[in-house]
Design a protein around this motif. Structure first.
Motif, PDB file in Angstrom:
ATOM      1  N   GLN A  59       1.130  -1.404   4.064  1.00  0.00           N
ATOM      2  CA  GLN A  59       0.586  -2.731   4.344  1.00  0.00           C
ATOM      3  C   GLN A  59       0.957  -3.651   3.182  1.00  0.00           C
ATOM      4  O   GLN A  59       1.088  -3.215   2.046  1.00  0.00           O
ATOM      5  N   CYS A 103       0.862  -1.186   0.000  1.00  0.00           N
ATOM      6  CA  CYS A 103       0.000   0.000   0.000  1.00  0.00           C
ATOM      7  C   CYS A 103       0.900   1.238   0.000  1.00  0.00           C
ATOM      8  O   CYS A 103       1.778   1.360   0.847  1.00  0.00           O
ATOM      9  N   CYS A 133      -7.198  -0.732   0.818  1.00  0.00           N
ATOM     10  CA  CYS A 133      -6.324  -1.229   1.869  1.00  0.00           C
ATOM     11  C   CYS A 133      -7.130  -1.534   3.130  1.00  0.00           C
ATOM     12  O   CYS A 133      -7.914  -0.696   3.587  1.00  0.00           O
ATOM     13  N   CYS A 144      -5.623   1.132   6.036  1.00  0.00           N
ATOM     14  CA  CYS A 144      -5.824   2.588   6.004  1.00  0.00           C
ATOM     15  C   CYS A 144      -7.018   2.988   5.145  1.00  0.00           C
ATOM     16  O   CYS A 144      -7.431   4.148   5.159  1.00  0.00           O
ATOM     17  N   CYS A 184       0.234   3.255   3.646  1.00  0.00           N
ATOM     18  CA  CYS A 184       0.629   2.747   4.962  1.00  0.00           C
ATOM     19  C   CYS A 184       1.609   1.589   4.884  1.00  0.00           C
ATOM     20  O   CYS A 184       2.014   1.057   5.914  1.00  0.00           O
TER      21      CYS A 184
HETATM   22 ZN   LIG Z   1      -2.829   1.185   3.491  1.00  0.00          ZN
END
Ligand SMILES: [Zn+2]
Length: 235
Positions: free
Chosen positions: A210, A205, A221, A224, A208
């Motif tokens: 991820q 992502c 995501c 976030c 963030c």
């Molecule tokens: Zn994210």
């Protein structure tokens, strides 16, 4: 930040984009003793004991505290680190601390709480706590705050006045270095829980950091909520 946004807009197709982060060397000065004391107070405030302390360089003492014993208050293993003499990296994937040739990273998506305690910025994850002393790392702290507000606003627990006195983040701050040592392999896809065995299977992502398996990357995501379609990037 500005350049990140530009990149994600232009690279609709998955181009190999070089990810860069800012590297901040600690500022020299008498403040390192202070932050050692601050770090200790932080560890004690945690309700955990100080188990180890090493002085690496007599001229610029720094201390590293291992909080063991199951981290009484939180029930997790904490690694509490005083970073007054270590370079810090801040960028699209999170915050990293350089200890010699090793990088200890905490990804934005793993941050549970960002606070300022005992004159240090405290970055709290599930199994890692990083402490960034404001005295030796004012710029890094300012950048971490700026990025964290945009990327993981829910984790922010900093009152406005606490960050008074920190410098204004500017584009030319720090030294731009390539993101390296991400250690994605071994993580699990946040959507499907599929183990990610190879870095090339990972999609991140852009907000963030991820991590998803490329076959299970959702449209948004899960951490976030930001759009991933066309934005998630490969390493
Ligand atoms: Zn994210």
């Amino acid at each position: 930040m500005a350049e990140n946004k530009k990149v994600s807009k232009k690279s609709r197709k998955r181009e190999k984009v070089e990810r860069k982060e800012r590297r901040f060397a600690p500022s020299q000065g008498q403040s390192s003793l202070y932050s050692g004391v601050g770090g200790m107070a932080g560890a004690l405030a945690l309700g955990a004991g100080v188990y180890g302390q090493w002085v690496r360089n007599p001229a610029l003492p720094w201390a590293q505290y291992l909080v063991a014993g199951g981290a009484v208050t939180l029930g997790i293993a904490l690694w509490f680190s005083d970073t007054s003499a270590d370079p810090i990296r801040v960028g699209p994937v999170g915050v990293a601390i350089e200890k010699g040739s090793e990088l200890t990273r905490i990804a934005w998506c793993d941050l549970k709480r960002v606070s300022i305690e005992n004159k240090a910025l405290r970055l709290e994850g599930d199994d890692l706590v990083l402490s960034v002393p404001l005295s030796t790392h004012p710029l890094a702290a300012a950048w971490i705050l700026k990025e964290a507000v945009e990327r993981v606003p829910d984790a922010m627990d900093v009152k406005g006045s606490q960050s008074d006195g920190l410098p204004e983040p500017k584009d030319g701050d720090g030294e731009l270095v390539l993101v390296e040592n991400l250690q994605i392999a071994g993580r699990h896809c946040a959507e499907s829980d599929t183990a990610i065995s190879f870095e090339r299977d990972a999609r991140l992502c852009p907000t963030c950091a991820q991590v998803y398996h490329r076959d299970h990357t959702p449209k948004k995501c899960v951490t976030c909520g930001d759009e991933l379609a066309g934005r998630a990037y490969a390493l």
